[in-house]
Design a protein around this motif. Structure first.
Motif: not given
Length: 363
Positions: A124-128, A183-192
């Motif tokens: 699996a690639e980023p974002g999948e 799977v995380p991808k560069a630029g993903d925003q994760i709310v804290i």
């Protein structure tokens, strides 16, 4: 011939021999530098010690990996090979021809111990999104076919809802029923906030290179989170060159002194003086989150986190006997070394060489 002349001639011949020896040493040194440079940047030689990729790759296969395709890396550590005697070194990556893709057999540094190198298949690639249901692997909801030489060795299906110890994220998952997980991808925003999954987020922060501390009023000292797993490091110590030498002279179990030093670094109920914390061994309560500091700033000052690099999901073709992303999580692009290409030698442990494997193209 006078004694003086003979002495001068002998001195001259001795000087010529020394000069010749120095030239040979210089030539060997240049060859060594070139060989090490190629190994560090263009090709990767790798010995497979486990059966997690069988029958695509067999235990005892010697692989050549192509580092060029994903972008050559300059060395990030300089020291004595097969030891930890050395120091980290600033590194960079050359332009790459392409990113790792689903289906590639990838060589990478193990996220929990960078001195170990793993080889797995990128599924699996980023974002999948990855999911396993009744042993069947799904990527973005679609079945991911088992590779041509992949296999299952256990007919038993661990039922959904049965929690298997040591699984990634500490959910009620097991090897045969897992996820879904993105799977995380560069630029993903994760709310804290109150619903943040810290088991998911903090490893990403660590692998992105941030310092994470636990400190504050009521806490004696400060503790640093790390991705390095002392148990994985200990297994490497025990199975290394020192173990081979020890078995020659003794039948007693091998336990090097550095094991004690290693475990003393990590905090536990039996070692209150330890200063290192593993993310996957720490219980994240709402109170504990108040004591988290990221690069010197309280976590309460963050509203979200932006993922800084791409990540990949790696699994072994021998699905029932593979310690892979189901157990230890994502592989950051920073740790990707190269693509496994060909078997240049194969040795069946206890059985000698497997000549039929030589030249096998890995796919």
């Amino acid at each position: 011939m006078s004694e003086a002349f003979r002495g001068t001639k002998l001195h001259f011949m001795k000087g010529q021999r020394i000069a010749a020896i120095l030239r040979e040493i210089k030539s060997l040194f240049i060859i060594l530098v070139i060989a090490l440079s190629l190994r560090a940047t263009v090709v990767e030689a790798y010995i497979v010690p486990t059966g997690s990729m069988e029958n695509t790759i067999m235990t005892g296969d010697f692989l050549i990996g192509n580092k060029f395709v994903y972008g050559m890396r300059t060395p990030d550590w300089i020291g004595i090979p097969y030891t930890e005697l050395g120091f980290d070194f600033p590194w960079s990556r050359f332009p790459r021809f392409r990113e790792p893709h689903s289906g590639d057999v990838v060589i990478f540094k193990y996220p929990r111990d960078h001195f170990q190198k793993y080889v797995k298949r990128c599924v699996a690639e980023p974002g999948e999104t990855v999911e396993v249901r009744g042993k069947e692997l799904l990527v973005n909801g679609d079945p991911y076919p088992l590779p041509e030489n992949g296999k299952f060795i256990d007919r038993t299906v661990v039922k959904e809802g049965i929690r298997q110890p040591g699984m990634f994220l500490r959910e009620g998952w097991n090897r045969d029923n897992f996820g879904p997980i993105r799977v995380p991808k560069a630029g993903d925003q994760i709310v804290i906030g109150p619903k943040t999954d810290w088991d998911y987020l903090l490893p990403l922060m660590l692998m992105d290179g941030h310092e994470i501390l636990l400190k504050g009023d009521g806490i004696n000292g400060e503790y640093r989170f790390t991705m390095k797993d002392p148990n994985d490091i200990a297994r490497r110590y025990i199975s290394g060159l020192g173990s081979l030498v020890h078995r020659i002279f003794s039948s007693a179990p091998y336990r090097p002194k550095k094991l004690e030093k290693l475990y003393k670094k990590y905090y536990s109920q039996s070692n209150l003086d330890g200063e290192l914390l593993n993310v996957w061994n720490f219980k994240f309560t709402e109170e504990a989150v108040n004591y988290l500091w990221i690069n010197g700033k309280s976590i309460r000052e963050f509203e979200s986190y932006s993922v800084q690099q791409n990540y990949y999901w790696m699994m072994g073709d021998n699905r029932d006997d593979s310690a892979d992303s189901r157990y230890w999580g994502f592989v950051p692009e920073e740790l990707v070394l190269g693509e496994a290409v060909v078997v240049y030698m194969s040795w069946k442990f206890g059985g000698g060489p497997r000549f039929s494997r030589i030249g096998t193209i890995i796919s």
